[in-house]
Motif scaffolding. Structure first.
Motif, mmCIF file in Angstrom:
data_model
loop_
_atom_site.group_PDB
_atom_site.id
_atom_site.type_symbol
_atom_site.label_atom_id
_atom_site.label_comp_id
_atom_site.label_asym_id
_atom_site.label_seq_id
_atom_site.Cartn_x
_atom_site.Cartn_y
_atom_site.Cartn_z
ATOM 1 N N SER A 13 0.857 -1.183 0.000
ATOM 2 C CA SER A 13 0.000 0.000 0.000
ATOM 3 C C SER A 13 0.893 1.232 0.000
ATOM 4 N N ASN A 14 0.553 2.248 -0.886
ATOM 5 C CA ASN A 14 1.380 3.456 -0.920
ATOM 6 C C ASN A 14 0.857 4.482 0.077
ATOM 7 N N GLU A 15 1.457 5.677 0.030
ATOM 8 C CA GLU A 15 1.114 6.723 1.006
ATOM 9 C C GLU A 15 -0.304 7.250 0.847
ATOM 10 N N TYR A 16 -0.929 6.970 -0.295
ATOM 11 C CA TYR A 16 -2.301 7.426 -0.525
ATOM 12 C C TYR A 16 -3.321 6.332 -0.224
ATOM 13 N N GLY A 17 -2.815 5.229 0.257
ATOM 14 C CA GLY A 17 -3.722 4.145 0.594
ATOM 15 C C GLY A 17 -4.108 3.281 -0.581
ATOM 16 N N ILE A 18 -3.452 3.489 -1.705
ATOM 17 C CA ILE A 18 -3.762 2.661 -2.875
ATOM 18 C C ILE A 18 -3.017 1.339 -2.748
ATOM 19 N N LYS A 19 -3.744 0.262 -2.852
ATOM 20 C CA LYS A 19 -3.179 -1.058 -2.642
ATOM 21 C C LYS A 19 -2.818 -1.732 -3.951
ATOM 22 N N SER A 20 -1.802 -2.528 -3.887
ATOM 23 C CA SER A 20 -1.365 -3.280 -5.064
ATOM 24 C C SER A 20 -2.204 -4.536 -5.226
ATOM 25 N N GLU A 21 -1.967 -5.193 -6.331
ATOM 26 C CA GLU A 21 -2.602 -6.487 -6.508
ATOM 27 C C GLU A 21 -2.010 -7.485 -5.509
ATOM 28 N N ILE A 22 -2.800 -8.483 -5.184
ATOM 29 C CA ILE A 22 -2.356 -9.508 -4.239
ATOM 30 C C ILE A 22 -1.434 -10.486 -4.948
ATOM 31 N N VAL A 23 -0.322 -10.739 -4.309
ATOM 32 C CA VAL A 23 0.627 -11.732 -4.824
ATOM 33 C C VAL A 23 0.768 -12.831 -3.780
ATOM 34 N N ASP A 24 0.573 -14.072 -4.174
ATOM 35 C CA ASP A 24 0.715 -15.182 -3.224
ATOM 36 C C ASP A 24 1.812 -16.132 -3.698
ATOM 37 N N ARG A 25 2.479 -16.718 -2.720
ATOM 38 C CA ARG A 25 3.538 -17.667 -2.997
ATOM 39 C C ARG A 25 3.410 -18.865 -2.041
ATOM 40 N N SER A 26 3.696 -20.030 -2.547
ATOM 41 C CA SER A 26 3.708 -21.250 -1.733
ATOM 42 C C SER A 26 5.143 -21.746 -1.607
ATOM 43 N N TYR A 27 5.509 -22.191 -0.414
ATOM 44 C CA TYR A 27 6.857 -22.671 -0.160
ATOM 45 C C TYR A 27 6.797 -24.069 0.476
ATOM 46 N N VAL A 28 7.745 -24.871 0.155
ATOM 47 C CA VAL A 28 7.903 -26.181 0.775
ATOM 48 C C VAL A 28 9.256 -26.192 1.488
ATOM 49 N N ILE A 29 9.217 -26.352 2.805
ATOM 50 C CA ILE A 29 10.443 -26.401 3.601
ATOM 51 C C ILE A 29 10.810 -27.860 3.794
ATOM 52 N N ASP A 30 11.915 -28.248 3.224
ATOM 53 C CA ASP A 30 12.343 -29.643 3.266
ATOM 54 C C ASP A 30 13.275 -29.851 4.461
ATOM 55 N N VAL A 31 12.725 -30.435 5.546
ATOM 56 C CA VAL A 31 13.515 -30.725 6.734
ATOM 57 C C VAL A 31 13.769 -32.230 6.779
ATOM 58 N N LEU A 32 15.020 -32.609 6.809
ATOM 59 C CA LEU A 32 15.375 -34.024 6.814
ATOM 60 C C LEU A 32 15.082 -34.633 8.176
ATOM 61 N N LYS A 33 14.180 -35.588 8.178
ATOM 62 C CA LYS A 33 13.770 -36.249 9.420
ATOM 63 C C LYS A 33 14.691 -37.426 9.702
ATOM 64 N N PRO A 34 15.274 -37.491 10.889
ATOM 65 C CA PRO A 34 16.192 -38.605 11.182
ATOM 66 C C PRO A 34 15.445 -39.934 11.281
ATOM 67 N N THR A 35 16.168 -41.008 11.070
ATOM 68 C CA THR A 35 15.561 -42.327 11.175
ATOM 69 C C THR A 35 15.279 -42.666 12.636
ATOM 70 N N ALA A 36 14.328 -43.535 12.840
ATOM 71 C CA ALA A 36 14.012 -43.987 14.197
ATOM 72 C C ALA A 36 15.178 -44.799 14.754
ATOM 73 N N PRO A 37 15.402 -44.759 16.069
ATOM 74 C CA PRO A 37 16.501 -45.536 16.662
ATOM 75 C C PRO A 37 16.327 -47.029 16.382
ATOM 76 N N GLU A 38 17.408 -47.690 16.082
ATOM 77 C CA GLU A 38 17.383 -49.138 15.886
ATOM 78 C C GLU A 38 17.789 -49.799 17.195
ATOM 79 N N VAL A 39 16.820 -50.381 17.874
ATOM 80 C CA VAL A 39 17.061 -51.029 19.163
ATOM 81 C C VAL A 39 17.309 -52.511 18.898
#
Length: 208
Positions: A7-33
């Protein structure tokens, strides 16, 4: 998923921009008992394989382990009776893996109980004069006493099954410290030994 709008100083708003993200977190293996759930008739150690770059934590009260639970640092003596162990891996980023659960039941074929082993050890200490009474009183100027506590059951190859008992010194202000002396009592013959470790970190018995 994130939505941006300006939004600018006159209150005029821009078009909406959306983005999707995938956060790849490596999950450790379960303990081998390596120690499987089941019934056991001889003292057994619980072994866990720790994935590289990770820590393994565990609980014995049915709760889910976190990185605030007990850290697995090496083999764990299986408790006598029924027990449940839950193990979880945490990697260097603090991400946890799936839980591994093991249920054990250790019953030794003897009527000689850990409490009996402790009581008999106290009798031995009275006979040799290490303590002066059943309270463990030590005859010295510190007015302290020795206390004896069952720790766990242990199988020593070619020697037999033993109850392991630790010695604690309690001073006159009730402060307790381990003396570093540990005893082993044969579960079946009721023979008493000092329990030591050799250069290979293996348990050895010393008669006394």
């Amino acid at each position: 998923y994130t939505v941006f709008i300006l939004s600018n100083e006159y209150g005029i708003k821009s078009e909406i921009v959306d983005r999707s993200y995938v956060i790849d977190v490596l999950k450790p293996t379960a303990p081998e008992v390596e120690t499987y759930s089941g019934e056991y008739m001889s003292p057994t150690m619980i072994y866990v394989i720790i994935p590289p770059g990770c820590n393994v934590y565990y609980t014995t009260d049915q709760s889910m382990p976190t990185d605030q639970s007990t850290l697995y640092t090496g083999r764990i003596p299986m408790p006598i009776g029924k027990s449940t162990f839950k193990f979880v891996t945490y990697n260097e980023d603090g991400v946890s893996g799936d839980c591994t659960t093991r249920q054990f039941e250790l019953e030794l074929d003897t009527d000689f109980t850990p409490d009996m082993a402790v009581s008999n050890l106290v009798e031995v200490m009275l006979e040799i004069g290490k303590i002066q009474d059943y309270d463990g009183t030590v005859n010295n100027e510190l007015n302290g006493r020795y206390l004896y506590y069952f720790q766990f059951a242990l199988a020593i190859p070619e020697a037999g099954d033993f109850y392991v008992i630790s010695e604690i010194y309690e001073d006159s202000t009730d402060v307790q410290n381990k003396t570093g002396t540990t005893y082993a009592v044969n579960v079946y013959t009721q023979e008493y030994y000092r329990l030591l470790k050799d250069a290979s970190d293996e348990y050895v018995l010393e008669a006394f």
